[in-house]
Design a protein around this motif. Structure first.
Motif, PDB file in Angstrom:
ATOM      1  N   GLY A 158       2.868   6.663  -0.597  1.00 14.74           N
ATOM      2  CA  GLY A 158       1.009   6.975  -0.129  1.00 14.74           C
ATOM      3  C   GLY A 158       0.738   5.639  -0.092  1.00 14.74           C
ATOM      4  O   GLY A 158      -0.284   5.283   0.663  1.00 14.74           O
ATOM      5  N   LEU A 159       1.276   4.526  -0.788  1.00 12.47           N
ATOM      6  CA  LEU A 159       0.770   3.138  -0.416  1.00 12.47           C
ATOM      7  C   LEU A 159       0.889   2.673   0.954  1.00 12.47           C
ATOM      8  O   LEU A 159       0.290   2.003   1.735  1.00 12.47           O
ATOM      9  N   TYR A 160       2.180   3.036   1.451  1.00 13.50           N
ATOM     10  CA  TYR A 160       2.388   2.662   2.940  1.00 13.50           C
ATOM     11  C   TYR A 160       1.374   3.753   3.758  1.00 13.50           C
ATOM     12  O   TYR A 160       1.083   3.063   4.797  1.00 13.50           O
ATOM     13  N   VAL A 161       1.367   4.861   3.586  1.00 13.19           N
ATOM     14  CA  VAL A 161       0.501   5.586   4.420  1.00 13.19           C
ATOM     15  C   VAL A 161      -1.066   4.987   4.544  1.00 13.19           C
ATOM     16  O   VAL A 161      -1.512   4.759   5.516  1.00 13.19           O
ATOM     17  N   LEU A 162      -1.403   4.648   3.372  1.00 13.84           N
ATOM     18  CA  LEU A 162      -3.042   3.940   3.067  1.00 13.84           C
ATOM     19  C   LEU A 162      -2.837   2.810   3.827  1.00 13.84           C
ATOM     20  O   LEU A 162      -4.011   2.597   4.586  1.00 13.84           O
TER      21      LEU A 162
END
Length: 221
Positions: A158-162
């Motif tokens: 999720g952090l990578y996507v954001l």
């Protein structure tokens, strides 16, 4: 120091360092994309990047310097631009004067910098420990399994996507404007701007796809 004292030189230096990082981003994406196409190719290319002398001791330090230089110059430009405004917000009308991306480059840049810290923590630091502290023997087949393992955690994914969404916003303004900053203004300018906008969408979306693909296609334990 000309780069610090000259406004034009600062903008050119910022643009050139940004273009260099954009080139690296494309190269990094090309290698990562092979992880969802052919793990053996991904292992082979990753091993080359991780063991080649020129890559490790010339290109890697240049890349790290480019990242630091780009963000330092970004902060300097932001601070000087804020201080140079005679009336800071008297006639400011938000998006009527500039796009959200251009008005918040410092914010997206800070988030991307934090993401790079996470990326170094996830990949570069373990690689240095593996090779130079624990001194494991070379294993050209380890890279794919290690990369997939990093994307097991949904929070990290999720952090990578954001981060890549914000990278797209950052590139949307920064990549296109860099050509103007270096004085590139001719009949190819419109085509280059369209390419930059497409690049700003396609490459971050590609990284998001890779992260999600590796997350949902875990190697059975």
């Amino acid at each position: 120091m000309g780069i610090i004292s000259s406004s034009i030189a600062r903008k050119v230096a910022m643009a050139l360092s940004g273009l260099f990082l954009v080139f690296f981003l494309g190269q990094h994406f090309t290698i990562n994309l092979t992880s969802v196409i052919d793990p053996d190719t991904f292992n082979s290319w990753s091993h080359f990047m991780g063991s080649n002398f020129l890559v490790q001791y010339l290109l890697q330090p240049v890349l790290i310097f480019g990242v630091v230089f780009h963000f330092v110059m970004g902060f300097i430009l932001e601070i000087r631009n804020r201080n140079a405004r005679a009336v800071k917000y008297a006639s400011y009308k938000g998006s009527a004067n500039a796009s959200w991306a251009s008005r918040n480059m410092i914010i997206s840049g800070l988030v991307i910098l934090a993401f790079l810290g996470l990326h170094f923590y996830d990949f570069w630091i373990p690689e240095m420990i593996h090779k130079y502290i624990e001194t494991h023997p070379e294993d050209p087949t380890r890279y794919y399994a290690e990369t997939v393992h990093k994307f097991e955690n949904p929070v990290r994914v999720g952090l990578y996507v954001l981060s890549f969404i914000l990278l797209a916003i950052h590139l949307w303004h920064g990549f296109a404007s860099s050509f103007q900053s270096v004085g590139f203004n001719n009949k190819y300018s419109v085509a280059l701007t369209k390419f930059a906008k497409a690049y700003a969408i396609v490459i971050p979306l590609g990284f998001i796809f890779i992260a999600l693909y590796l997350h949902f296609n875990q190697i059975p334990h």
